[in-house]
Design a protein around this motif. Structure first.
Motif, short mmCIF file in Angstrom:
data_model
loop_
_atom_site.label_atom_id
_atom_site.label_comp_id
_atom_site.label_asym_id
_atom_site.label_seq_id
_atom_site.Cartn_x
_atom_site.Cartn_y
_atom_site.Cartn_z
N GLU A 160 0.82 -1.21 0.00
CA GLU A 160 0.00 0.00 0.00
C GLU A 160 0.86 1.26 0.00
O GLU A 160 0.33 2.37 -0.15
N TYR A 161 2.17 1.12 0.19
CA TYR A 161 3.06 2.26 0.36
C TYR A 161 3.78 2.62 -0.94
O TYR A 161 3.93 1.80 -1.83
N ASP A 162 4.25 3.87 -0.99
CA ASP A 162 4.94 4.36 -2.19
C ASP A 162 6.36 3.80 -2.30
O ASP A 162 6.86 3.56 -3.39
N TYR A 163 7.04 3.64 -1.15
CA TYR A 163 8.43 3.21 -1.13
C TYR A 163 8.61 2.08 -0.11
O TYR A 163 7.92 2.02 0.90
N LEU A 164 9.60 1.22 -0.41
CA LEU A 164 9.91 0.10 0.47
C LEU A 164 11.41 0.12 0.77
O LEU A 164 12.24 0.10 -0.14
N VAL A 165 11.76 0.19 2.06
CA VAL A 165 13.15 0.23 2.49
C VAL A 165 13.42 -0.98 3.39
O VAL A 165 12.66 -1.23 4.34
N VAL A 166 14.47 -1.73 3.11
CA VAL A 166 14.84 -2.89 3.95
C VAL A 166 15.96 -2.46 4.89
O VAL A 166 17.03 -2.03 4.44
N ASN A 167 15.73 -2.58 6.18
CA ASN A 167 16.72 -2.18 7.18
C ASN A 167 17.64 -3.36 7.51
O ASN A 167 17.55 -3.95 8.58
N ASP A 168 18.51 -3.67 6.57
CA ASP A 168 19.53 -4.70 6.77
C ASP A 168 20.84 -4.00 7.14
O ASP A 168 21.38 -4.21 8.23
N ASP A 169 21.32 -3.15 6.26
CA ASP A 169 22.47 -2.29 6.54
C ASP A 169 21.92 -0.92 6.96
O ASP A 169 21.30 -0.23 6.15
N PHE A 170 22.15 -0.54 8.22
CA PHE A 170 21.54 0.67 8.78
C PHE A 170 21.91 1.92 7.98
O PHE A 170 21.03 2.72 7.63
N ASP A 171 23.20 2.11 7.69
CA ASP A 171 23.64 3.32 6.97
C ASP A 171 23.01 3.41 5.59
O ASP A 171 22.64 4.50 5.14
N ARG A 172 22.90 2.27 4.93
CA ARG A 172 22.29 2.28 3.60
C ARG A 172 20.81 2.62 3.70
O ARG A 172 20.27 3.38 2.87
N ALA A 173 20.13 2.09 4.71
CA ALA A 173 18.71 2.39 4.89
C ALA A 173 18.49 3.87 5.15
O ALA A 173 17.54 4.48 4.63
N VAL A 174 19.36 4.49 5.97
CA VAL A 174 19.26 5.93 6.22
C VAL A 174 19.47 6.71 4.92
O VAL A 174 18.74 7.67 4.63
N ALA A 175 20.46 6.29 4.13
CA ALA A 175 20.73 6.96 2.86
C ALA A 175 19.53 6.86 1.92
O ALA A 175 19.22 7.81 1.19
N GLU A 176 18.86 5.71 1.93
CA GLU A 176 17.69 5.55 1.07
C GLU A 176 16.55 6.45 1.52
O GLU A 176 15.84 7.05 0.70
N LEU A 177 16.35 6.58 2.83
CA LEU A 177 15.34 7.50 3.34
C LEU A 177 15.66 8.93 2.95
O LEU A 177 14.78 9.70 2.54
N ARG A 178 16.94 9.31 3.08
CA ARG A 178 17.37 10.66 2.68
C ARG A 178 17.06 10.91 1.21
O ARG A 178 16.60 12.00 0.83
N SER A 179 17.32 9.93 0.38
CA SER A 179 17.11 10.11 -1.06
C SER A 179 15.64 10.34 -1.38
O SER A 179 15.31 11.12 -2.29
N ILE A 180 14.76 9.68 -0.64
CA ILE A 180 13.32 9.86 -0.86
C ILE A 180 12.91 11.29 -0.50
O ILE A 180 12.18 11.95 -1.25
N VAL A 181 13.39 11.77 0.64
CA VAL A 181 13.04 13.13 1.07
C VAL A 181 13.61 14.16 0.11
O VAL A 181 12.91 15.10 -0.31
N ILE A 182 14.87 14.01 -0.25
CA ILE A 182 15.52 14.99 -1.14
C ILE A 182 14.83 15.02 -2.50
O ILE A 182 14.57 16.10 -3.06
N ALA A 183 14.51 13.86 -3.05
CA ALA A 183 13.84 13.81 -4.35
C ALA A 183 12.49 14.51 -4.30
O ALA A 183 12.11 15.22 -5.25
N SER A 184 11.77 14.33 -3.20
CA SER A 184 10.45 14.96 -3.10
C SER A 184 10.57 16.48 -3.08
O SER A 184 9.71 17.19 -3.60
N ARG A 185 11.66 16.98 -2.52
CA ARG A 185 11.86 18.43 -2.44
C ARG A 185 12.27 19.02 -3.78
O ARG A 185 12.22 20.24 -3.96
N LEU A 186 12.67 18.17 -4.72
CA LEU A 186 13.05 18.65 -6.05
C LEU A 186 11.90 18.58 -7.04
O LEU A 186 12.08 18.90 -8.22
N ARG A 187 10.73 18.19 -6.58
CA ARG A 187 9.56 18.19 -7.45
C ARG A 187 9.28 19.61 -7.93
O ARG A 187 9.54 20.58 -7.22
N THR A 188 8.73 19.71 -9.10
CA THR A 188 8.51 21.01 -9.72
C THR A 188 7.67 21.94 -8.84
O THR A 188 7.98 23.13 -8.70
#
Length: 204
Positions: A160-188
């Motif tokens: 039901e969700y827009d994005y799916l993040v697997v918390n296996d490697d913590f740093d990578r999961a944080v980076a993926e969350l950051r990328s989602i937020v940053i991309a949303s802020r670059l919307r037109t």
């Protein structure tokens, strides 16, 4: 001023959602985490107003009657809810808002705010999830077994969700969350407000 974006983050208990959100807050500016109300008992180390607003059942039900919540649900014999004024005020001020809620609350929020962005966090395996729950040292075996059953039910709603993040490697999961937020802020629609003078000059 542009309107902020509402981010919804859900995960089964033990998936590491709170730690990930804390790390995200430390690495990005411009958003606030909405603190939910709950009737459950305050755990050791938790702070009223930071982790949750801890209220009794009577107060929570008074707020329900006054239409004070955007969403609320009964989980583990307790109420959890997101106060309406907290979210709406922050968004109107241009702040991004992050909500940590379960799938029931997320479904309610999406119906009210279809422009919200929803993220589901999965653990890498059932074994890891159970080990994390046991490592807390806060629950007896029966409670852990119930949390595992509820976790499986919660995880079944991932699609039901827009994005799916697997918390296996913590740093990578944080980076993926950051990328989602940053991309949303670059919307037109968001960039137009910040760049309207530039755009006007370029197109003049």
């Amino acid at each position: 001023m542009s309107i902020g974006t509402l981010f919804i983050v859900s995960a089964p208990s033990g998936a590491g959602k709170t730690s990930l959100v804390t790390a995200l807050r430390e690495s990005l500016e411009g958003f606030t985490v909405s603190v939910s109300h709950t009737t459950r008992t305050q755990r050791p180390g938790e702070v009223h107003g930071r982790d949750y607003f801890f209220v009794d059942h009577a107060e929570f039900e008074r707020m329900i009657a006054a239409d004070g919540f955007l969403e609320h649900a009964r989980v583990f014999d307790n109420y959890y809810g997101t106060a309406r004024t907290t979210v709406e005020t922050a968004l109107s001020e241009g702040q991004d808002v992050l909500l940590e809620i379960d799938w029931q609350g997320a479904r309610q929020i999406r119906s009210l705010m279809p422009d919200s962005i929803s993220i589901f966090i999965l653990p890498p395996s059932r074994r890891t999830l159970e080990e994390r729950l046991k490592a807390r040292g806060q629950d007896d075996p029966d409670t852990i077994a119930r949390r595992m059953r509820d976790a499986i039910s919660e995880m079944s709603h991932y699609s039901e969700y827009d994005y799916l993040v697997v918390n296996d490697d913590f740093d990578r999961a944080v980076a993926e969350l950051r990328s989602i937020v940053i991309a949303s802020r670059l919307r037109t629609r968001r960039q137009f407000e910040a760049c309207k003078d530039l755009i006007a000059g370029l197109l003049a």
